[in-house]
Design a protein around this motif. Structure first.
Motif, PDB file in Angstrom:
ATOM      1  N   GLY A 193       0.813  -1.203   0.000  1.00  0.00           N
ATOM      2  CA  GLY A 193       0.000   0.000   0.000  1.00  0.00           C
ATOM      3  C   GLY A 193       0.848   1.255   0.000  1.00  0.00           C
ATOM      4  N   VAL A 194       0.250   2.334  -0.468  1.00  0.00           N
ATOM      5  CA  VAL A 194       0.870   3.650  -0.450  1.00  0.00           C
ATOM      6  C   VAL A 194      -0.166   4.615   0.120  1.00  0.00           C
ATOM      7  CG1 VAL A 194       1.878   5.522  -1.806  1.00  0.00           C
ATOM      8  CG2 VAL A 194       2.289   3.144  -2.477  1.00  0.00           C
ATOM      9  N   ALA A 195       0.205   5.326   1.180  1.00  0.00           N
ATOM     10  CA  ALA A 195      -0.686   6.328   1.778  1.00  0.00           C
ATOM     11  C   ALA A 195      -0.236   7.709   1.331  1.00  0.00           C
ATOM     12  CB  ALA A 195      -0.652   6.230   3.300  1.00  0.00           C
ATOM     13  N   ASP A 196      -1.158   8.483   0.828  1.00  0.00           N
ATOM     14  CA  ASP A 196      -0.813   9.767   0.217  1.00  0.00           C
ATOM     15  C   ASP A 196      -1.534  10.910   0.912  1.00  0.00           C
ATOM     16  OD1 ASP A 196       0.073  11.713  -1.614  1.00  0.00           O
ATOM     17  OD2 ASP A 196      -1.709  11.437  -2.866  1.00  0.00           O
ATOM     18  N   GLY A 197      -0.755  11.856   1.449  1.00  0.00           N
ATOM     19  CA  GLY A 197      -1.292  13.148   1.839  1.00  0.00           C
ATOM     20  C   GLY A 197      -2.195  13.192   3.041  1.00  0.00           C
ATOM     21  N   PHE A 198      -1.863  12.447   4.126  1.00  0.00           N
ATOM     22  CA  PHE A 198      -2.680  12.497   5.334  1.00  0.00           C
ATOM     23  C   PHE A 198      -2.212  13.580   6.300  1.00  0.00           C
ATOM     24  CE2 PHE A 198      -4.302   8.675   3.672  1.00  0.00           C
ATOM     25  CZ  PHE A 198      -5.442   8.328   4.366  1.00  0.00           C
ATOM     26  N   GLY A 199      -0.936  13.906   6.290  1.00  0.00           N
ATOM     27  CA  GLY A 199      -0.426  14.901   7.222  1.00  0.00           C
ATOM     28  C   GLY A 199      -0.629  14.497   8.663  1.00  0.00           C
ATOM     29  N   ALA A 200      -0.341  13.243   8.994  1.00  0.00           N
ATOM     30  CA  ALA A 200      -0.623  12.719  10.333  1.00  0.00           C
ATOM     31  C   ALA A 200       0.550  12.951  11.274  1.00  0.00           C
ATOM     32  CB  ALA A 200      -0.942  11.230  10.258  1.00  0.00           C
ATOM     33  N   SER A 201       0.233  13.244  12.539  1.00  0.00           N
ATOM     34  CA  SER A 201       1.266  13.424  13.549  1.00  0.00           C
ATOM     35  C   SER A 201       0.691  13.091  14.917  1.00  0.00           C
ATOM     36  CB  SER A 201       1.802  14.858  13.540  1.00  0.00           C
ATOM     37  OG  SER A 201       0.776  15.784  13.813  1.00  0.00           O
ATOM     38  N   MET A 202       1.540  12.529  15.780  1.00  0.00           N
ATOM     39  CA  MET A 202       1.137  12.245  17.151  1.00  0.00           C
ATOM     40  C   MET A 202       1.197  13.517  17.975  1.00  0.00           C
ATOM     41  SD  MET A 202       0.276   9.107  17.132  1.00  0.00           S
ATOM     42  CE  MET A 202      -0.151   9.156  18.883  1.00  0.00           C
ATOM     43  N   GLN A 203       0.157  13.758  18.769  1.00  0.00           N
ATOM     44  CA  GLN A 203       0.104  14.911  19.662  1.00  0.00           C
ATOM     45  C   GLN A 203       0.462  14.525  21.092  1.00  0.00           C
ATOM     46  OE1 GLN A 203      -0.698  18.016  18.037  1.00  0.00           O
ATOM     47  NE2 GLN A 203      -0.218  16.496  16.466  1.00  0.00           N
ATOM     48  N   GLY A 204       0.584  13.234  21.323  1.00  0.00           N
ATOM     49  CA  GLY A 204       0.893  12.715  22.643  1.00  0.00           C
ATOM     50  C   GLY A 204       0.306  11.321  22.757  1.00  0.00           C
ATOM     51  N   PRO A 205       0.581  10.595  23.839  1.00  0.00           N
ATOM     52  CA  PRO A 205      -0.008   9.265  24.004  1.00  0.00           C
ATOM     53  C   PRO A 205      -1.531   9.299  23.893  1.00  0.00           C
ATOM     54  CG  PRO A 205       1.692   9.646  25.646  1.00  0.00           C
ATOM     55  CD  PRO A 205       1.463  10.961  24.956  1.00  0.00           C
ATOM     56  N   GLY A 206      -2.076   8.435  23.042  1.00  0.00           N
ATOM     57  CA  GLY A 206      -3.520   8.353  22.884  1.00  0.00           C
ATOM     58  C   GLY A 206      -4.144   9.459  22.072  1.00  0.00           C
ATOM     59  N   HIS A 207      -3.346  10.256  21.362  1.00  0.00           N
ATOM     60  CA  HIS A 207      -3.886  11.422  20.649  1.00  0.00           C
ATOM     61  C   HIS A 207      -3.169  11.595  19.319  1.00  0.00           C
ATOM     62  CE1 HIS A 207      -4.706  16.070  20.666  1.00  0.00           C
ATOM     63  NE2 HIS A 207      -5.389  15.428  19.727  1.00  0.00           N
TER      64      HIS A 207
END
Length: 311
Positions: A124-138
């Motif tokens: 698979g290839v994931a494109d353009g989600f801009g995902a980031s962790m903000q902290g544990p559980g978030h």
């Protein structure tokens, strides 16, 4: 349907939350104890383009055995963790299990094939989600673009079409593609252009675009990768790779590539699977790759000084 997410960083958390929202039996497996504990105690907080909410009911832990009986196992680790993940889930695989691996860079197929049957595996290839962790559980993501799915050997199969439907049901834009390797390389060109240059120069994508010398260096790194892809037989969907990567960079001007974020957190990056993957291919085909050599050496030298920093 039981879905296991192996590797629950930013993208893995998005996958886990959205599958759980649609009623799937979701298990999340990751060694990050604080994150797993937060999910168990309070649910997984998801901030996205369609709002904020807390998703409950996800079974979270660090023991791969909780994935027993999964219909779909998604390997969403960093590229360096793919082989360990494949080794860990090998005892859980049945003829009916589908394994989908989604990473940046090159090499996931070969590392998985050392431990898992090729017939069970999709890319698979994931494109353009801009995902980031903000902290544990978030977790936060800024967009909902495309999940591209393909068979290792190519072609459009009934299994592949069914899997695209599974992801669509979970609220993702997902499509089956006959040549996933083309799409992996096209994303790689963007990653090569932005990842090591933004990391080496400690800048956002917009800052990279605004500095003519740094942007020229980034484009030359991309040209080396493009030549290696062509030599490898990749049928790119465009004839002007500079226009392709520039258009992508303009769309994500405010972003920092995950490689730069890894260095901010004093974590080893995926350099060996992105810019660092180009020189060995260049050597195999007699293609010079001095820019990717230099950028990769700089990134690795910095990572050698991280020492015992927290991951």
């Amino acid at each position: 349907m039981k879905v296991a997410i192996f590797g629950v960083g930013a993208m893995g958390s998005v996958y886990a939350a959205r599958f759980a929202e649609t009623g799937a039996d979701v298990v999340a497996i990751d060694p990050w104890q604080a994150h797993m504990q937060a999910i168990r105690a309070n649910g997984l907080r998801l901030d996205g383009p369609d709002g904020e909410r807390i998703v409950i009911g996800i079974q979270a832990g660090d023991d791969p055995s909780i994935a027993q009986g999964s219909d779909l196992i998604v390997i969403a680790t960093k590229a360096a963790g793919v082989e360990d993940a494949a080794r860990a889930i090998r005892p859980l695989i049945t003829p009916e299990t589908t394994v989908l691996t989604i990473q940046n860079g090159l090499g996931a197929e070969d590392r998985i094939a050392r431990h898992l049957p090729r017939g069970n595996t999709l890319l698979g290839v994931a494109d353009g989600f801009g995902a980031s962790m903000q902290g544990p559980g978030h977790v936060r993501h800024t967009a909902m673009k495309l999940i591209r799915l393909g068979e290792l050997e190519g072609g459009l199969t009934p299994r592949l079409e069914r899997m695209a439907g599974v992801w669509q049901t979970a609220g993702f834009q997902a499509r089956a593609f006959a040549d996933i390797h083309q799409l992996i390389w096209e994303k790689l060109l963007c990653n090569v252009t932005l990842s090591a240059p933004c990391t080496v120069h400690d800048c956002t994508v917009g800052d990279l675009l605004s500095n003519s010398d740094h942007w020229a260096e980034a484009l030359e790194a991309m040209r080396e990768a493009y030549a290696c892809g062509q030599a490898s037989g990749i049928a790119f969907s465009f004839d002007d790779p500079e226009a392709y990567v520039t258009q992508f960079a303009e769309m994500v001007r405010n972003a920092s590539p995950s490689m730069r974020l890894d260095h901010v957190a004093l974590r080893p990056s995926e350099i060996d699977f992105i810019n660092g993957a180009i020189p060995p291919i260049g050597r195999a085909f007699g293609i010079a790759t001095p820019v990717n050599d230099r950028l990769s050496e700089t990134v690795r030298a910095r990572e050698a000084n991280f020492g015992g920093a927290p991951s």
